[in-house]
Design a protein around this motif. Sequence first.
Motif, PDB file in Angstrom:
ATOM      1  N   ASN A 250       0.881  -1.008   0.024  1.00 28.48           N
ATOM      2  CA  ASN A 250      -0.011  -0.104   0.065  1.00 28.48           C
ATOM      3  C   ASN A 250       0.946   1.080  -0.217  1.00 28.48           C
ATOM      4  OD1 ASN A 250      -2.516   1.145  -0.042  1.00 28.48           O
ATOM      5  ND2 ASN A 250      -2.726   1.207   2.243  1.00 28.48           N
ATOM      6  N   TYR A 251       2.041   1.140   0.903  1.00 27.95           N
ATOM      7  CA  TYR A 251       2.962   2.263   0.990  1.00 27.95           C
ATOM      8  C   TYR A 251       3.567   2.592  -0.741  1.00 27.95           C
ATOM      9  CZ  TYR A 251       6.339   5.651   1.964  1.00 27.95           C
ATOM     10  OH  TYR A 251       7.316   6.482   2.114  1.00 27.95           O
ATOM     11  N   ASP A 252       4.078   1.375  -1.092  1.00 27.26           N
ATOM     12  CA  ASP A 252       4.561   1.387  -2.224  1.00 27.26           C
ATOM     13  C   ASP A 252       3.842   2.280  -3.458  1.00 27.26           C
ATOM     14  OD1 ASP A 252       6.734   0.090  -1.381  1.00 27.26           O
ATOM     15  OD2 ASP A 252       6.339  -1.682  -2.417  1.00 27.26           O
ATOM     16  N   TYR A 253       2.478   1.795  -3.418  1.00 30.07           N
ATOM     17  CA  TYR A 253       1.380   2.569  -4.517  1.00 30.07           C
ATOM     18  C   TYR A 253       1.360   3.932  -3.934  1.00 30.07           C
ATOM     19  CZ  TYR A 253      -2.886   3.258  -6.599  1.00 30.07           C
ATOM     20  OH  TYR A 253      -4.059   3.599  -7.403  1.00 30.07           O
ATOM     21  N   LEU A 254       1.179   4.168  -2.809  1.00 25.94           N
ATOM     22  CA  LEU A 254       1.082   5.696  -2.388  1.00 25.94           C
ATOM     23  C   LEU A 254       2.392   6.786  -3.024  1.00 25.94           C
ATOM     24  CD1 LEU A 254      -0.081   7.934  -0.166  1.00 25.94           C
ATOM     25  CD2 LEU A 254       2.156   7.140   1.036  1.00 25.94           C
ATOM     26  N   GLU A 255       3.443   6.046  -2.793  1.00 25.34           N
ATOM     27  CA  GLU A 255       4.726   6.587  -3.105  1.00 25.34           C
ATOM     28  C   GLU A 255       4.724   6.819  -4.698  1.00 25.34           C
ATOM     29  OE1 GLU A 255       9.391   5.732  -3.119  1.00 25.34           O
ATOM     30  OE2 GLU A 255       7.738   4.656  -4.104  1.00 25.34           O
ATOM     31  N   ALA A 256       4.392   5.930  -5.371  1.00 30.10           N
ATOM     32  CA  ALA A 256       4.422   5.686  -6.862  1.00 30.10           C
ATOM     33  C   ALA A 256       3.475   6.941  -7.251  1.00 30.10           C
ATOM     34  CB  ALA A 256       4.039   4.622  -7.511  1.00 30.10           C
ATOM     35  N   TYR A 257       2.120   6.792  -6.813  1.00 26.81           N
ATOM     36  CA  TYR A 257       1.120   7.956  -6.773  1.00 26.81           C
ATOM     37  C   TYR A 257       1.906   9.381  -6.754  1.00 26.81           C
ATOM     38  CZ  TYR A 257      -3.368   7.910  -8.820  1.00 26.81           C
ATOM     39  OH  TYR A 257      -4.259   8.172  -9.785  1.00 26.81           O
ATOM     40  N   LEU A 258       2.270   9.639  -5.713  1.00 27.28           N
ATOM     41  CA  LEU A 258       2.770  10.707  -5.166  1.00 27.28           C
ATOM     42  C   LEU A 258       3.666  11.451  -5.939  1.00 27.28           C
ATOM     43  CD1 LEU A 258       3.154  10.813  -1.236  1.00 27.28           C
ATOM     44  CD2 LEU A 258       1.322  11.904  -2.767  1.00 27.28           C
ATOM     45  N   ARG A 259       4.705  10.461  -6.739  1.00 27.85           N
ATOM     46  CA  ARG A 259       5.590  10.980  -7.536  1.00 27.85           C
ATOM     47  C   ARG A 259       4.923  11.428  -8.860  1.00 27.85           C
ATOM     48  NH1 ARG A 259       9.353   6.509  -9.495  1.00 27.85           N
ATOM     49  NH2 ARG A 259       8.444   5.367  -7.514  1.00 27.85           N
ATOM     50  N   THR A 260       3.755  10.991  -9.362  1.00 28.71           N
ATOM     51  CA  THR A 260       3.256  11.346 -10.530  1.00 28.71           C
ATOM     52  C   THR A 260       2.626  12.815 -10.228  1.00 28.71           C
ATOM     53  OG1 THR A 260       1.146  10.355 -10.374  1.00 28.71           O
ATOM     54  CG2 THR A 260       2.632   9.317 -11.451  1.00 28.71           C
ATOM     55  N   ILE A 261       2.151  12.846  -9.038  1.00 32.97           N
ATOM     56  CA  ILE A 261       1.455  14.017  -8.435  1.00 32.97           C
ATOM     57  C   ILE A 261       2.391  15.196  -8.443  1.00 32.97           C
ATOM     58  CG2 ILE A 261       0.443  15.403  -6.746  1.00 32.97           C
ATOM     59  CD1 ILE A 261      -1.286  12.721  -6.049  1.00 32.97           C
ATOM     60  N   PHE A 262       3.519  14.890  -7.877  1.00 36.25           N
ATOM     61  CA  PHE A 262       4.827  15.762  -7.896  1.00 36.25           C
ATOM     62  C   PHE A 262       5.086  16.451  -9.386  1.00 36.25           C
ATOM     63  CE2 PHE A 262       9.272  16.854  -8.239  1.00 36.25           C
ATOM     64  CZ  PHE A 262       9.326  17.719  -7.528  1.00 36.25           C
ATOM     65  N   TYR A 263       5.086  15.279 -10.473  1.00 38.59           N
ATOM     66  CA  TYR A 263       5.470  15.881 -11.390  1.00 38.59           C
ATOM     67  C   TYR A 263       4.500  16.678 -12.219  1.00 38.59           C
ATOM     68  CZ  TYR A 263       9.007  12.460 -11.690  1.00 38.59           C
ATOM     69  OH  TYR A 263      10.209  11.222 -11.259  1.00 38.59           O
ATOM     70  N   HIS A 264       3.132  16.258 -12.030  1.00 35.81           N
ATOM     71  CA  HIS A 264       1.997  17.242 -12.358  1.00 35.81           C
ATOM     72  C   HIS A 264       2.319  18.642 -11.881  1.00 35.81           C
ATOM     73  CE1 HIS A 264       0.253  13.654 -14.003  1.00 35.81           C
ATOM     74  NE2 HIS A 264      -0.215  14.411 -14.755  1.00 35.81           N
ATOM     75  N   ALA A 265       2.336  18.463 -10.399  1.00 31.25           N
ATOM     76  CA  ALA A 265       2.458  19.858  -9.652  1.00 31.25           C
ATOM     77  C   ALA A 265       3.448  20.538 -10.338  1.00 31.25           C
ATOM     78  CB  ALA A 265       2.637  19.301  -8.171  1.00 31.25           C
ATOM     79  N   VAL A 266       4.610  20.199 -10.696  1.00 28.60           N
ATOM     80  CA  VAL A 266       5.717  20.916 -11.037  1.00 28.60           C
ATOM     81  C   VAL A 266       5.503  21.487 -12.771  1.00 28.60           C
ATOM     82  CG1 VAL A 266       8.007  20.940 -11.903  1.00 28.60           C
ATOM     83  CG2 VAL A 266       7.303  19.766  -9.743  1.00 28.60           C
ATOM     84  N   PHE A 267       5.069  20.460 -13.502  1.00 26.07           N
ATOM     85  CA  PHE A 267       4.675  20.738 -14.978  1.00 26.07           C
ATOM     86  C   PHE A 267       3.810  21.749 -15.158  1.00 26.07           C
ATOM     87  CE2 PHE A 267       2.763  19.778 -19.139  1.00 26.07           C
ATOM     88  CZ  PHE A 267       3.809  20.186 -19.730  1.00 26.07           C
ATOM     89  N   PHE A 268       2.579  21.862 -14.406  1.00 24.36           N
ATOM     90  CA  PHE A 268       1.474  22.647 -15.077  1.00 24.36           C
ATOM     91  C   PHE A 268       2.021  24.106 -14.322  1.00 24.36           C
ATOM     92  CE2 PHE A 268      -0.483  18.637 -15.526  1.00 24.36           C
ATOM     93  CZ  PHE A 268      -0.920  18.754 -16.863  1.00 24.36           C
ATOM     94  N   PRO A 269       2.441  24.414 -13.572  1.00 23.02           N
ATOM     95  CA  PRO A 269       2.784  25.786 -13.095  1.00 23.02           C
ATOM     96  C   PRO A 269       3.932  26.169 -14.121  1.00 23.02           C
ATOM     97  CG  PRO A 269       2.600  24.289 -11.077  1.00 23.02           C
ATOM     98  CD  PRO A 269       2.492  23.478 -12.139  1.00 23.02           C
ATOM     99  N   ILE A 270       4.803  25.246 -14.633  1.00 17.73           N
ATOM    100  CA  ILE A 270       5.811  25.687 -15.589  1.00 17.73           C
ATOM    101  C   ILE A 270       5.097  26.074 -16.885  1.00 17.73           C
ATOM    102  CG2 ILE A 270       7.627  24.928 -16.974  1.00 17.73           C
ATOM    103  CD1 ILE A 270       8.812  23.517 -14.835  1.00 17.73           C
ATOM    104  N   VAL A 271       4.316  25.398 -17.456  1.00 20.43           N
ATOM    105  CA  VAL A 271       3.199  25.768 -18.492  1.00 20.43           C
ATOM    106  C   VAL A 271       2.853  27.092 -18.191  1.00 20.43           C
ATOM    107  CG1 VAL A 271       1.549  25.328 -20.148  1.00 20.43           C
ATOM    108  CG2 VAL A 271       2.997  23.575 -19.083  1.00 20.43           C
ATOM    109  N   GLU A 272       2.390  27.344 -17.000  1.00 21.56           N
ATOM    110  CA  GLU A 272       1.699  28.647 -16.797  1.00 21.56           C
ATOM    111  C   GLU A 272       2.858  29.843 -16.759  1.00 21.56           C
ATOM    112  OE1 GLU A 272      -1.037  28.914 -13.285  1.00 21.56           O
ATOM    113  OE2 GLU A 272      -2.054  27.111 -14.314  1.00 21.56           O
ATOM    114  N   LEU A 273       3.773  29.489 -16.010  1.00 21.51           N
ATOM    115  CA  LEU A 273       4.960  30.638 -16.108  1.00 21.51           C
ATOM    116  C   LEU A 273       5.154  30.995 -17.614  1.00 21.51           C
ATOM    117  CD1 LEU A 273       6.503  31.684 -13.472  1.00 21.51           C
ATOM    118  CD2 LEU A 273       8.225  30.086 -14.329  1.00 21.51           C
TER     119      LEU A 273
END
Length: 614
Positions: A250-273
């Motif tokens: 369960n933790y492994d899954y959470l961790e993988a998910y958080l990673r994609t969330i991090f990439y999204h969280a970085v990428f979309f603001p970059i596009v906005e910037l």
Amino acid sequence: MMLGGGHGHGPGDFREEETLGKVYDARLMRRLLRYLAPYRWVAVIGVLMLLLLSLLQLAGPYLAKLAIDRYIGHSDFAGLTRISLVFAGILAAQFVLRVSQTYLVQWMGQNVMRDLRLEIFTHLQRLPLSFFDRNPVGRLMTRITTDVENLNELLSSGVVAIFGDVFTLVGIVVVMLWLNWRLALITFTVLPFLTVATFLFRRFVRQAYREIRLRIARINAYLQENITGMVIVQLFNREKRNFEHFRRLNYDYLEAYLRTIFYHAVFFPIVELLSAVALGLILWYGGLRVFSGTLTIGALVAFLQYAQRFFRPISDLSEKYNIMQSAMAASERIFKLLEEPEQPSFTPPVKHLEHCRGEIEFRNVWFAYHDEDWVLRDISFHVKPGERVAFVGATGSGKTSIMSLLTRLYEPQKGQILLDGIDIRHIPLDELRRAVGVVPQDVFLFSGSVAENIRLGNRDISEDVVRQVAQALNVDRFVERLPRGYDEEVRERGGILSTGQRQLLAFARALAYDPKVIILDEATSSVDTETERLVQEALEKLMVGRTCLIVAHRLSTVQTADRIIVIHKGKIREQGTHQELLALRGIYYRLYQLQVVGLRPSRERETAQTTGAK
Ligand SMILES: Nc1ncnc2c1ncn2[C@@H]1O[C@H](COP(=O)(O)OP(=O)(O)OP(=O)(O)O)[C@@H](O)[C@H]1O
Ligand SMILES: [Mg+2]
């Protein structure tokens, strides 16, 4: 059962979930498009609506330009009103189009999914049993649920939306160049940065998505095993250890998910910037142009709006990339399943069973579940119509396998099996299985009432027949004790019924179909003496007037047989009546000894030993 420890080896083989495949595969796409064929008009209308929507979206900023330059600049009230009405009209049209377009495309996607699920289901039903030996349940469930769902995304939000995005993008570029090519080129200066950001984002997210799929597949497999095996988990106090293992998964899954969330969280603001930088540039350079009188204010406003809309499809497209990729992988897996060869109903020339007499012959039959690991070797025997033959042998000697061949659950590699002198390969499967009734070793009950479990959805079997059969086989004795009688719900694993009761129910099931040949694979587990008696009585009635092949574990059953065939390590080693075989002092004799010694009280055991043992 996967008991903690290792990471997803064994029953859950996740390599299939791991493969990523291409983003676009023309061969897969062509095959997918075939599923759209019945809805092609809906698809065409959907795409046309999308084109219209893109055009309308392009119109908005241009109307703003006209309003500012032509009417607001010249205080033209009537003109302003007119253009505002047009503007409002266009927005309303966009609303209507968006709603109907979304609904249409989703409707189409859902219908394609339904068709696909039906196709997979019927295909699964026609696959030979050996296929199910090779493929875990969880994986097949994924094909028909998650994978089909992924495909839908490809159809509804993927292909169609990508089409719309690309069209919008091209439209905006053209309009921007047409309005003011210098300003357009300035906007495009941020594109290289955007390209790099998108490229990196795609690469990282792709990896993370693969991890997510892999880990959720592990969770599902682990869950499935823990739920079906709950009895063992609880009996052997495995709760804590299994919890630990689940916690890790369960933790492994959470961790993988958080990673994609991090990439999204970085990428979309970059596009906005980047789009903010572009807007700043437009405002600055455009402002200068307005000062020098080579650009109208209206054009500048329109330009700002176009630039804003220019970035949205770009970030959308990089999102879609992932959808496309997982959908392509899903479709690859689905098509691979659909390509599995089905079991043919018969090999030509077809031969029908007219009035089945129930004569059975095995001629030099060799059979292996895998390659050349022979489970049955050169099996030959003949059973006359109405004869009762018992098969005995140690566990794993191949008794159940012989019975599986007779109903063509598996096909032998060598030799022939004949029913009424006809090679069973020429008999259509449904006819064969109507003629040969089976009471399997492990009785499987479906969720539904007791009556439905006897009838198995066959409308030709009337309520009366169900009652008659149940009465004849002593089933009614325990059914009447159930709170709701024949309407009592049976859960999927038959929880409310004991082993003996389930066996009786299986007899009733077989008898209701009134087959000419009965195969009875006795349960190895013993039942109490009272149930044993009921089963014995029921069995007697079941066997009357039919050819019976009985895999016998109980002595009482063996002794009523006309003939006994002894199977040892996949070969027929002895044949004859009970007395003849005992006199032979061979395998049967030893098995008999074991039974007598194993089941009877010690006094009898002693006598058996003194009379029998060497
Ligand atoms: N679906 C299968 N796939 C591969 N091997 C199998 C399969 N079913 C049975 N076997 C193997 O075939 C051999 C014979 O099995 P079979 O079920 O016919 O034995 P059996 O005589 O019915 O035993 P029992 O008395 O325990 O029911 C065993 O070695 C078993 O491991
Ligand atoms: Mg068996």
